[in-house]
Write a protein that holds these residues in place. Structure first.
Motif, PDB file in Angstrom:
ATOM      1  N   PRO A 195       0.816  -1.227   0.000  1.00  0.00           N
ATOM      2  CA  PRO A 195       0.000   0.000   0.000  1.00  0.00           C
ATOM      3  C   PRO A 195       0.844   1.270   0.000  1.00  0.00           C
ATOM      4  CG  PRO A 195       0.067  -0.896   2.207  1.00  0.00           C
ATOM      5  CD  PRO A 195       0.807  -1.884   1.327  1.00  0.00           C
ATOM      6  N   MET A 196       1.542   1.486  -1.097  1.00  0.00           N
ATOM      7  CA  MET A 196       2.384   2.676  -1.212  1.00  0.00           C
ATOM      8  C   MET A 196       2.422   3.136  -2.660  1.00  0.00           C
ATOM      9  SD  MET A 196       6.118   0.872  -0.619  1.00  0.00           S
ATOM     10  CE  MET A 196       7.242   1.724  -1.731  1.00  0.00           C
ATOM     11  N   ILE A 197       2.545   4.461  -2.827  1.00  0.00           N
ATOM     12  CA  ILE A 197       2.765   5.091  -4.119  1.00  0.00           C
ATOM     13  C   ILE A 197       3.903   6.081  -3.909  1.00  0.00           C
ATOM     14  CG2 ILE A 197       1.743   6.363  -6.030  1.00  0.00           C
ATOM     15  CD1 ILE A 197      -1.012   5.709  -4.897  1.00  0.00           C
ATOM     16  N   VAL A 198       4.940   5.989  -4.735  1.00  0.00           N
ATOM     17  CA  VAL A 198       6.118   6.835  -4.526  1.00  0.00           C
ATOM     18  C   VAL A 198       6.513   7.500  -5.841  1.00  0.00           C
ATOM     19  CG1 VAL A 198       6.978   5.539  -2.546  1.00  0.00           C
ATOM     20  CG2 VAL A 198       7.630   4.817  -4.842  1.00  0.00           C
ATOM     21  N   PRO A 199       7.203   8.651  -5.780  1.00  0.00           N
ATOM     22  CA  PRO A 199       7.542   9.393  -6.996  1.00  0.00           C
ATOM     23  C   PRO A 199       8.363   8.564  -7.984  1.00  0.00           C
ATOM     24  CG  PRO A 199       7.889  10.762  -5.060  1.00  0.00           C
ATOM     25  CD  PRO A 199       7.624   9.376  -4.564  1.00  0.00           C
ATOM     26  N   ALA A 200       7.970   8.612  -9.248  1.00  0.00           N
ATOM     27  CA  ALA A 200       8.662   7.848 -10.288  1.00  0.00           C
ATOM     28  C   ALA A 200      10.103   8.299 -10.463  1.00  0.00           C
ATOM     29  CB  ALA A 200       7.910   7.967 -11.608  1.00  0.00           C
ATOM     30  N   GLU A 201      10.391   9.532 -10.089  1.00  0.00           N
ATOM     31  CA  GLU A 201      11.746  10.071 -10.236  1.00  0.00           C
ATOM     32  C   GLU A 201      12.772   9.308  -9.404  1.00  0.00           C
ATOM     33  OE1 GLU A 201       8.874  13.199 -11.423  1.00  0.00           O
ATOM     34  OE2 GLU A 201       8.994  11.710  -9.831  1.00  0.00           O
ATOM     35  N   ARG A 202      12.294   8.549  -8.403  1.00  0.00           N
ATOM     36  CA  ARG A 202      13.209   7.781  -7.552  1.00  0.00           C
ATOM     37  C   ARG A 202      13.111   6.282  -7.803  1.00  0.00           C
ATOM     38  NH1 ARG A 202      17.434   8.275  -4.698  1.00  0.00           N
ATOM     39  NH2 ARG A 202      16.678   7.694  -2.631  1.00  0.00           N
ATOM     40  N   HIS A 203      12.519   5.878  -8.909  1.00  0.00           N
ATOM     41  CA  HIS A 203      12.391   4.461  -9.210  1.00  0.00           C
ATOM     42  C   HIS A 203      13.637   3.882  -9.865  1.00  0.00           C
ATOM     43  CE1 HIS A 203       7.653   4.417  -9.412  1.00  0.00           C
ATOM     44  NE2 HIS A 203       8.118   4.988  -8.317  1.00  0.00           N
ATOM     45  N   GLU A 204      14.619   4.699 -10.158  1.00  0.00           N
ATOM     46  CA  GLU A 204      15.779   4.232 -10.922  1.00  0.00           C
ATOM     47  C   GLU A 204      16.449   3.052 -10.232  1.00  0.00           C
ATOM     48  OE1 GLU A 204      18.973   7.160 -11.069  1.00  0.00           O
ATOM     49  OE2 GLU A 204      17.899   8.311  -9.556  1.00  0.00           O
ATOM     50  N   THR A 205      16.955   2.137 -11.042  1.00  0.00           N
ATOM     51  CA  THR A 205      17.483   0.872 -10.524  1.00  0.00           C
ATOM     52  C   THR A 205      19.007   0.843 -10.404  1.00  0.00           C
ATOM     53  OG1 THR A 205      17.401   0.013 -12.799  1.00  0.00           O
ATOM     54  CG2 THR A 205      15.535  -0.477 -11.358  1.00  0.00           C
ATOM     55  N   ALA A 206      19.686   1.893 -10.827  1.00  0.00           N
ATOM     56  CA  ALA A 206      21.153   1.909 -10.744  1.00  0.00           C
ATOM     57  C   ALA A 206      21.638   2.337  -9.375  1.00  0.00           C
ATOM     58  CB  ALA A 206      21.733   2.830 -11.811  1.00  0.00           C
ATOM     59  N   ARG A 207      20.780   2.965  -8.605  1.00  0.00           N
ATOM     60  CA  ARG A 207      21.165   3.479  -7.290  1.00  0.00           C
ATOM     61  C   ARG A 207      19.934   3.607  -6.418  1.00  0.00           C
ATOM     62  NH1 ARG A 207      21.180   7.657 -11.034  1.00  0.00           N
ATOM     63  NH2 ARG A 207      23.383   7.366 -11.497  1.00  0.00           N
ATOM     64  N   GLY A 208      20.148   3.782  -5.129  1.00  0.00           N
ATOM     65  CA  GLY A 208      19.036   4.062  -4.237  1.00  0.00           C
ATOM     66  C   GLY A 208      18.248   2.828  -3.821  1.00  0.00           C
ATOM     67  N   PRO A 209      17.044   3.037  -3.292  1.00  0.00           N
ATOM     68  CA  PRO A 209      16.287   1.925  -2.702  1.00  0.00           C
ATOM     69  C   PRO A 209      15.883   0.848  -3.702  1.00  0.00           C
ATOM     70  CG  PRO A 209      14.958   3.941  -2.813  1.00  0.00           C
ATOM     71  CD  PRO A 209      16.363   4.335  -3.105  1.00  0.00           C
ATOM     72  N   MET A 210      15.624   1.226  -4.943  1.00  0.00           N
ATOM     73  CA  MET A 210      15.234   0.196  -5.911  1.00  0.00           C
ATOM     74  C   MET A 210      16.413  -0.695  -6.276  1.00  0.00           C
ATOM     75  SD  MET A 210      12.469  -0.859  -7.026  1.00  0.00           S
ATOM     76  CE  MET A 210      11.691  -1.882  -8.293  1.00  0.00           C
ATOM     77  N   ALA A 211      17.603  -0.136  -6.320  1.00  0.00           N
ATOM     78  CA  ALA A 211      18.792  -0.958  -6.553  1.00  0.00           C
ATOM     79  C   ALA A 211      18.961  -1.978  -5.430  1.00  0.00           C
ATOM     80  CB  ALA A 211      20.028  -0.079  -6.668  1.00  0.00           C
ATOM     81  N   GLU A 212      18.718  -1.550  -4.215  1.00  0.00           N
ATOM     82  CA  GLU A 212      18.822  -2.452  -3.065  1.00  0.00           C
ATOM     83  C   GLU A 212      17.769  -3.554  -3.126  1.00  0.00           C
ATOM     84  OE1 GLU A 212      18.452   0.100   0.286  1.00  0.00           O
ATOM     85  OE2 GLU A 212      20.296   1.226  -0.160  1.00  0.00           O
ATOM     86  N   LEU A 213      16.551  -3.190  -3.530  1.00  0.00           N
ATOM     87  CA  LEU A 213      15.489  -4.190  -3.635  1.00  0.00           C
ATOM     88  C   LEU A 213      15.815  -5.239  -4.687  1.00  0.00           C
ATOM     89  CD1 LEU A 213      12.320  -1.940  -3.304  1.00  0.00           C
ATOM     90  CD2 LEU A 213      12.911  -3.884  -1.832  1.00  0.00           C
ATOM     91  N   TRP A 214      16.382  -4.790  -5.809  1.00  0.00           N
ATOM     92  CA  TRP A 214      16.722  -5.755  -6.843  1.00  0.00           C
ATOM     93  C   TRP A 214      17.882  -6.656  -6.411  1.00  0.00           C
ATOM     94  CZ3 TRP A 214      14.327  -8.254 -10.206  1.00  0.00           C
ATOM     95  CH2 TRP A 214      13.263  -7.688 -10.918  1.00  0.00           C
ATOM     96  N   GLU A 215      18.798  -6.130  -5.628  1.00  0.00           N
ATOM     97  CA  GLU A 215      19.864  -6.985  -5.085  1.00  0.00           C
ATOM     98  C   GLU A 215      19.261  -8.111  -4.247  1.00  0.00           C
ATOM     99  OE1 GLU A 215      22.744  -4.773  -2.915  1.00  0.00           O
ATOM    100  OE2 GLU A 215      23.371  -3.561  -4.630  1.00  0.00           O
ATOM    101  N   GLU A 216      18.277  -7.771  -3.419  1.00  0.00           N
ATOM    102  CA  GLU A 216      17.615  -8.780  -2.590  1.00  0.00           C
ATOM    103  C   GLU A 216      16.859  -9.792  -3.449  1.00  0.00           C
ATOM    104  OE1 GLU A 216      15.349  -7.335   0.773  1.00  0.00           O
ATOM    105  OE2 GLU A 216      16.349  -5.395   0.631  1.00  0.00           O
ATOM    106  N   ALA A 217      16.157  -9.296  -4.469  1.00  0.00           N
ATOM    107  CA  ALA A 217      15.359 -10.181  -5.310  1.00  0.00           C
ATOM    108  C   ALA A 217      16.242 -11.159  -6.084  1.00  0.00           C
ATOM    109  CB  ALA A 217      14.517  -9.352  -6.272  1.00  0.00           C
ATOM    110  N   LEU A 218      17.317 -10.651  -6.663  1.00  0.00           N
ATOM    111  CA  LEU A 218      18.206 -11.516  -7.444  1.00  0.00           C
ATOM    112  C   LEU A 218      18.934 -12.509  -6.550  1.00  0.00           C
ATOM    113  CD1 LEU A 218      19.613  -8.917 -10.001  1.00  0.00           C
ATOM    114  CD2 LEU A 218      17.800 -10.606 -10.336  1.00  0.00           C
TER     115      LEU A 218
END
Length: 492
Positions: A195-218
């Protein structure tokens, strides 16, 4: 192994007044029948399907339709029904199949149906019956619905943003379907909504929280916790009931898939505040130009609130109005773009070297501003065509329609007839403007533009501007999303 292939893609923004007709699909990307199998320059999911079939000759591809348009508001029922009719006609002419590969965006809303993508997969399922496996690809900004999960046999999402893995995504989907058809895999799909909606400007996968999430997923895939994971940070401009970020996990063991989906969803939720983003005023950018005079590379600013890639019309004149108010057109070389069919045609018809007086901007919507009177010289009339390098699907040809550059002092305004993705320097270069030589370059894109513009500069900023795709989510009039929902409700 007969495999049906196709795709229908568009992303919707329910706050936008922009609308799409069939011509928007026909002029952006449109292939039917055997055209899907012909060599092409666009490096999209279809290219991934074709590559997989070339690597596995037992796969015979049965083409239907593959069509895409630039993002918009809700798709009119008339346009949507015409696309469905084309797909149904192609399906009816095909022999029996062993599986279906189909590309969707996943955030498509019709004027009378919040789940347009679900309506497409229902059509596919009705045609092939209950036992033929269907694998779909989705943009990582998809709003994954229960209908999608219950109707298909596999879901494969992009793993990059800016999106650069269109071909690998198509290839992975084809490999998954091939294994299912051969009896080597029988994946169970588990969906966990967050249940969250967050700014698309921070969805990038090379850095930041999404990069960390993909590290966990992989890591989960490598450690055998599941067969495949897709993470969906939903595009945030959907005011619909079944809204939210999603984790989709597949495995032959449903219990393993359920556990991994829950683990990653909890991690996504824990990082929600890390997606906050700093927005800048136009005046701050002008001050920065003064303070950093002589530094190499342009300042790139994004008016992401008016991003055609996020469904906005691309017709805002807010930044131009501010730059003129601040007298920037006497000091700095600035490149801007505005969608305005009437002004673009008038400038093009006046011809190069002619002085024109025009009303520009807000030709589609008056919700966020009014037209602006300008006077300038037509510096260039362009063909309207250019090819993307990495600002979206590489090799895909864009069509701005009639277009012209109007010079107002040192400010160059690219007026265009048709909205297109603006995140590639090739757009400006097609009309003789070089972003690398400018002081300030305006794009209208949340993050996709970084794929190309980060090669030119590290001075990149997101502007605080009015528009239907603003990063200031709490300022939008959401009424239908489930509650509670971050960031609109307190969870502390």
């Amino acid at each position: 192994m007969n495999i049906i292939i196709g795709g229908l893609l568009q992303e919707s923004n329910t706050f936008s007044e922009a609308s799409s007709a069939m011509r928007d699909f026909e002029q952006y990307y449109f292939r039917t029948g055997s055209q899907l199998l012909e060599p092409q320059k666009a490096e999209n999911e279809l290219a991934g399907f074709i590559k997989a079939a070339a690597d596995h000759p037992e796969m015979t591809l049965l083409p239907t339709v593959f069509a895409q348009a630039v993002s918009s508001g809700k798709i009119p029922r008339r346009t949507f029904d015409e696309l469905k009719r084309l797909l149904a006609e192609r399906l009816a002419g095909l022999p029996a199949c062993d599986g279906v590969l189909f590309t969707l965006h996943g955030a498509w809303v019709a004027e009378d149906n919040d789940d347009a993508d679900g309506e497409i997969v229902e059509l596919l399922r009705l045609h092939v019956g209950p036992d033929v496996p269907i694998v779909i690809t989705l943009d990582s900004h998809a709003n994954v619905t229960r209908k999608l999960v219950e109707t298909v046999d596999g879901i494969v999402g992009y793993r990059t943003f800016p999106h650069t893995d269109y071909v690998p995504t198509g290839y992975r989907a084809a490999e998954l379907l091939r294994r299912i058809v051969r009896g080597e895999a029988k994946p169970h799909i588990r969906l966990c909504k967050v249940p969250m909606i967050v700014p698309a400007e921070r969805h990038e996968t090379a850095r930041g929280p999404m990069a960390e999430l993909w590290e966990e997923a992989l890591a989960g895939e490598r450690e055998g916790r599941c067969a495949m994971t897709s993470l969906f940070l939903v595009q945030p401009w959907l005011d619909i009931a079944e809204m939210g970020c999603s984790v989709v996990v597949m495995d032959d063991d449903p219990a393993k898939a359920e556990e991994e989906a829950g683990r990653l969803a909890a991690s996504m939720w824990s990082k929600r505040k890390q997606f906050d983003i700093r927005l800048y005023g136009v005046e701050e950018m002008v001050v920065m130009l003064e303070e950093q005079r002589g530094r190499g590379g342009p300042v790139v600013v994004s008016d992401s609130a008016d991003s055609p890639g996020a469904g906005s019309p691309g017709d805002s004149n807010f930044v131009l109005r501010e730059l003129l108010r601040l007298k920037t057109h006497h000091r700095w070389n600035c490149l801007l773009s505005i969608v305005d069919p009437g002004a673009a045609r008038a400038a093009a018809e006046a011809g190069e070297g002619r002085t024109v007086r025009l009303q520009v901007g807000h030709s589609v919507s008056r919700a966020y501003g009014e037209p602006l009177a300008i006077e300038g010289v037509v510096a260039k009339v362009g063909s309207g065509k250019f090819r993307f390098g990495g600002g979206t699907v590489a090799g895909l040809e864009a069509n701005m329609g009639r277009c012209a550059v109007v010079q107002i002092g040192t400010v160059s305004v690219l007026l265009m007839e048709n909205a297109t993705f603006t995140g590639d320097p090739a757009m400006y270069r097609s009309v003789g403007l070089e972003p690398a030589d400018a002081d300030l370059v305006l794009v209208k894109s949340a993050a996709q533009f970084r794929a190309e513009y980060e090669l030119l500069t590290d001075r990149i900023y997101i502007l605080d501007t009015p528009g239907a795709s603003t990063a200031n989510l709490t300022g939008l009039p959401f009424r239908h999303i489930p509650r509670p929902m971050y960031p609109f409700d307190s969870f502390d």
